[in-house]
Design a protein around this motif. Structure first.
Motif, PDB file in Angstrom:
ATOM      1  N   LEU A  20     -28.447 -96.317 -21.689  1.00 45.58           N
ATOM      2  CA  LEU A  20     -28.420 -94.682 -21.927  1.00 45.58           C
ATOM      3  C   LEU A  20     -27.649 -94.267 -20.776  1.00 45.58           C
ATOM      4  CD1 LEU A  20     -31.890 -93.968 -23.567  1.00 45.58           C
ATOM      5  CD2 LEU A  20     -29.682 -94.025 -24.521  1.00 45.58           C
ATOM      6  N   ALA A  21     -28.260 -94.524 -19.493  1.00 44.64           N
ATOM      7  CA  ALA A  21     -27.526 -93.911 -18.115  1.00 44.64           C
ATOM      8  C   ALA A  21     -25.928 -94.351 -18.226  1.00 44.64           C
ATOM      9  CB  ALA A  21     -28.060 -94.447 -17.072  1.00 44.64           C
ATOM     10  N   PHE A  22     -25.479 -95.508 -18.279  1.00 41.90           N
ATOM     11  CA  PHE A  22     -24.237 -96.000 -18.461  1.00 41.90           C
ATOM     12  C   PHE A  22     -23.418 -95.075 -19.512  1.00 41.90           C
ATOM     13  CE2 PHE A  22     -20.799 -98.460 -20.276  1.00 41.90           C
ATOM     14  CZ  PHE A  22     -20.022 -98.800 -18.876  1.00 41.90           C
ATOM     15  N   VAL A  23     -23.883 -94.718 -20.743  1.00 41.83           N
ATOM     16  CA  VAL A  23     -23.073 -93.923 -21.550  1.00 41.83           C
ATOM     17  C   VAL A  23     -22.876 -92.577 -21.159  1.00 41.83           C
ATOM     18  CG1 VAL A  23     -23.659 -92.924 -24.024  1.00 41.83           C
ATOM     19  CG2 VAL A  23     -23.908 -95.224 -23.627  1.00 41.83           C
ATOM     20  N   ARG A  24     -24.182 -91.846 -20.610  1.00 40.37           N
ATOM     21  CA  ARG A  24     -24.077 -90.659 -19.994  1.00 40.37           C
ATOM     22  C   ARG A  24     -22.918 -90.331 -18.726  1.00 40.37           C
ATOM     23  NH1 ARG A  24     -29.545 -87.356 -19.293  1.00 40.37           N
ATOM     24  NH2 ARG A  24     -28.026 -85.621 -19.227  1.00 40.37           N
ATOM     25  N   VAL A  25     -22.956 -91.349 -18.200  1.00 37.15           N
ATOM     26  CA  VAL A  25     -21.841 -91.569 -16.862  1.00 37.15           C
ATOM     27  C   VAL A  25     -20.487 -91.724 -17.268  1.00 37.15           C
ATOM     28  CG1 VAL A  25     -21.167 -92.752 -14.853  1.00 37.15           C
ATOM     29  CG2 VAL A  25     -23.585 -92.281 -15.203  1.00 37.15           C
ATOM     30  N   ILE A  26     -20.077 -92.783 -18.329  1.00 38.55           N
ATOM     31  CA  ILE A  26     -18.963 -92.741 -18.744  1.00 38.55           C
ATOM     32  C   ILE A  26     -18.389 -91.627 -19.624  1.00 38.55           C
ATOM     33  CG2 ILE A  26     -19.321 -94.023 -21.031  1.00 38.55           C
ATOM     34  CD1 ILE A  26     -17.094 -95.929 -19.806  1.00 38.55           C
ATOM     35  N   SER A  27     -19.285 -90.816 -20.456  1.00 43.95           N
ATOM     36  CA  SER A  27     -19.054 -89.729 -21.018  1.00 43.95           C
ATOM     37  C   SER A  27     -18.445 -88.620 -20.196  1.00 43.95           C
ATOM     38  CB  SER A  27     -20.030 -89.302 -22.137  1.00 43.95           C
ATOM     39  OG  SER A  27     -21.188 -88.949 -21.421  1.00 43.95           O
ATOM     40  N   ILE A  52     -21.402 -96.377 -10.716  1.00 48.88           N
ATOM     41  CA  ILE A  52     -22.013 -95.443 -10.568  1.00 48.88           C
ATOM     42  C   ILE A  52     -23.474 -95.495 -11.101  1.00 48.88           C
ATOM     43  CG2 ILE A  52     -22.536 -93.125 -11.073  1.00 48.88           C
ATOM     44  CD1 ILE A  52     -19.320 -92.674 -10.667  1.00 48.88           C
ATOM     45  N   THR A  53     -23.447 -96.288 -12.260  1.00 46.99           N
ATOM     46  CA  THR A  53     -24.942 -96.397 -12.984  1.00 46.99           C
ATOM     47  C   THR A  53     -25.726 -97.388 -12.209  1.00 46.99           C
ATOM     48  OG1 THR A  53     -23.523 -96.174 -14.960  1.00 46.99           O
ATOM     49  CG2 THR A  53     -25.859 -97.056 -15.283  1.00 46.99           C
ATOM     50  N   ILE A  54     -25.012 -98.717 -11.805  1.00 47.97           N
ATOM     51  CA  ILE A  54     -25.712 -99.624 -10.936  1.00 47.97           C
ATOM     52  C   ILE A  54     -26.238 -98.832  -9.639  1.00 47.97           C
ATOM     53  CG2 ILE A  54     -25.355-101.602  -9.607  1.00 47.97           C
ATOM     54  CD1 ILE A  54     -23.754-102.917 -11.797  1.00 47.97           C
ATOM     55  N   ALA A  55     -25.412 -98.208  -8.990  1.00 45.69           N
ATOM     56  CA  ALA A  55     -26.072 -97.293  -7.840  1.00 45.69           C
ATOM     57  C   ALA A  55     -27.109 -96.329  -8.405  1.00 45.69           C
ATOM     58  CB  ALA A  55     -24.778 -96.602  -7.247  1.00 45.69           C
ATOM     59  N   LEU A  56     -27.130 -95.661  -9.343  1.00 48.24           N
ATOM     60  CA  LEU A  56     -28.412 -94.916  -9.771  1.00 48.24           C
ATOM     61  C   LEU A  56     -29.445 -95.536 -10.394  1.00 48.24           C
ATOM     62  CD1 LEU A  56     -26.302 -92.126 -11.863  1.00 48.24           C
ATOM     63  CD2 LEU A  56     -27.543 -92.013  -9.668  1.00 48.24           C
ATOM     64  N   PHE A  57     -29.291 -96.593 -11.062  1.00 45.83           N
ATOM     65  CA  PHE A  57     -30.673 -97.585 -11.278  1.00 45.83           C
ATOM     66  C   PHE A  57     -30.198 -99.119 -11.214  1.00 45.83           C
ATOM     67  CE2 PHE A  57     -30.301 -94.025 -14.543  1.00 45.83           C
ATOM     68  CZ  PHE A  57     -31.390 -93.854 -14.500  1.00 45.83           C
TER      69      PHE A  57
END
Length: 65
Positions: A20-27, A52-57
């Motif tokens: 879900l975080a990856f989809v939000r970041v890529i969008s 960015i997603t790996i850095a956040l989660f």
């Protein structure tokens, strides 16, 4: 040795939040006027979104939610 990150032990909850975080970041990157331009290759946008997603989660993050 228990402090070593075990990449195999992902829980379903972590995978769900990561996706879900990856989809939000890529969008967000796609809708960005500078990074969403056709001059930036799609592989670069996907790689940046993954970073960015790996850095956040980060993997191995505790399930406090």
């Amino acid at each position: 040795m228990s402090d070593v990150l075990n990449l195999v032990d992902f829980s379903a909850g972590y995978a769900n939040r990561f996706l879900l975080a990856f989809v939000r970041v890529i969008s967000a990157l796609t809708l960005n006027p500078f990074l969403g331009a056709s001059r930036i290759p799609a592989q670069g946008r996907v790689g940046l979104a993954m970073f960015i997603t790996i850095a956040l989660f980060p993997p191995g993050m505790e399930n406090d939610i």
